[in-house]
Design a protein around this motif. Sequence first.
Motif, short mmCIF file in Angstrom:
data_model
loop_
_atom_site.label_atom_id
_atom_site.label_comp_id
_atom_site.label_asym_id
_atom_site.label_seq_id
_atom_site.Cartn_x
_atom_site.Cartn_y
_atom_site.Cartn_z
N GLY A 1 0.82 -1.21 0.00
CA GLY A 1 0.00 0.00 0.00
C GLY A 1 0.85 1.26 0.00
O GLY A 1 0.80 2.06 -0.96
N PRO A 2 1.67 1.47 1.06
CA PRO A 2 2.53 2.66 1.08
C PRO A 2 3.49 2.71 -0.11
O PRO A 2 3.77 3.78 -0.64
CB PRO A 2 3.31 2.52 2.39
N TRP B 1 3.03 1.68 -3.17
CA TRP B 1 2.33 2.16 -4.36
C TRP B 1 1.96 3.64 -4.26
O TRP B 1 2.00 4.36 -5.26
CB TRP B 1 1.08 1.30 -4.62
N VAL B 2 1.61 4.10 -3.04
CA VAL B 2 1.33 5.53 -2.86
C VAL B 2 2.58 6.34 -3.25
O VAL B 2 2.51 7.29 -4.03
CB VAL B 2 0.93 5.84 -1.40
#
Lengths: 158, 168
Positions: A42-43, A45-46
Amino acid sequence: MEDFLLRLQESDFGVWVSSAPTIFAYPTILMLHTVGLAMIVGPAWVLDVRLLGYGARLPVEALRGAFRIMWIGFFINASTGIALFISEADDKGLKWIFWVKLLTIALALVVTTRLRRTVFGSGVASDVATPKARTLAKASLFLWLGAITAGRLMAYIK
Amino acid sequence: MLLTFASWLHRTPISLAFQNQVAWLWPTCETIHFAGLALLLGVAGMFDLRLLGFMKRVPISVVKEFMPWALVGFTLNLLTGMIFVISQPAQYFGNPTWWVKVAFLIVAGANAFVFETAYGRRAAAIPAGEDTPMSLKIIAGVSLISWLGVLVAGRFLPFVGAGVGAGL
């Protein structure tokens, strides 16, 4: 090799993980492996989409903390991954797709550490990504997607 | 009623089409479902952390610019999730853990709706560097816990409660 894998799988710990009749064995370990996945990917890809130009009003420096979440996620997934592997060593260890997954993760880790050094290594992170940072961001995007894909396929490819 | 609906759904042309493609469709959808959850939790989680008081220097409206990516993740997971349920309706309708997942989804959705309708403008007006009010922290906490609940219940699906609806 196969003898070693079999001994791992049939160890007390391996049998506990795979067959203990409690939700706290296999189901919880597998669940934590998915929580860790979200904390890593998640982080990552952000940060990747930001470096590739999306949401340009967000200072890249604000995402420095993403690495702490990713490392916690990685610690969770390395631990739970080892436990899951031991419980099915004689099966997973002989699957080529498992080694593809490990290779993909190793490459993703190299890319992530290089990305951190390139973008955050010298003082405040620049808000315009260098070509090198963009290449690393693209590699990170696809390598983590590859790791998820290989991980999922481990349940299907013989 | 649920049983009737499940068996009706199981015999619909779309369900049959999915069932016949299951060899490749199911693993592909699962992979997308896991990538989607990472995208959704990564982006929504970052927004929740901002509401809780992390990254205070960044205006809330700027962090919110990333939310379309969370919506992409959610849409991917809604579509792939619907494929799972349409292919094997009884497996889900008959599993209490699936209903727990749905309940967490409803809480997460209602919470997002409350934020958008009642707090969205107020949140956007908070200047960078200022602490967020307790109401926004509660909304962020509920969001984090409910999305995590969706994930945990989803992952426990095959292990907890799967036997309950075996006859359904």
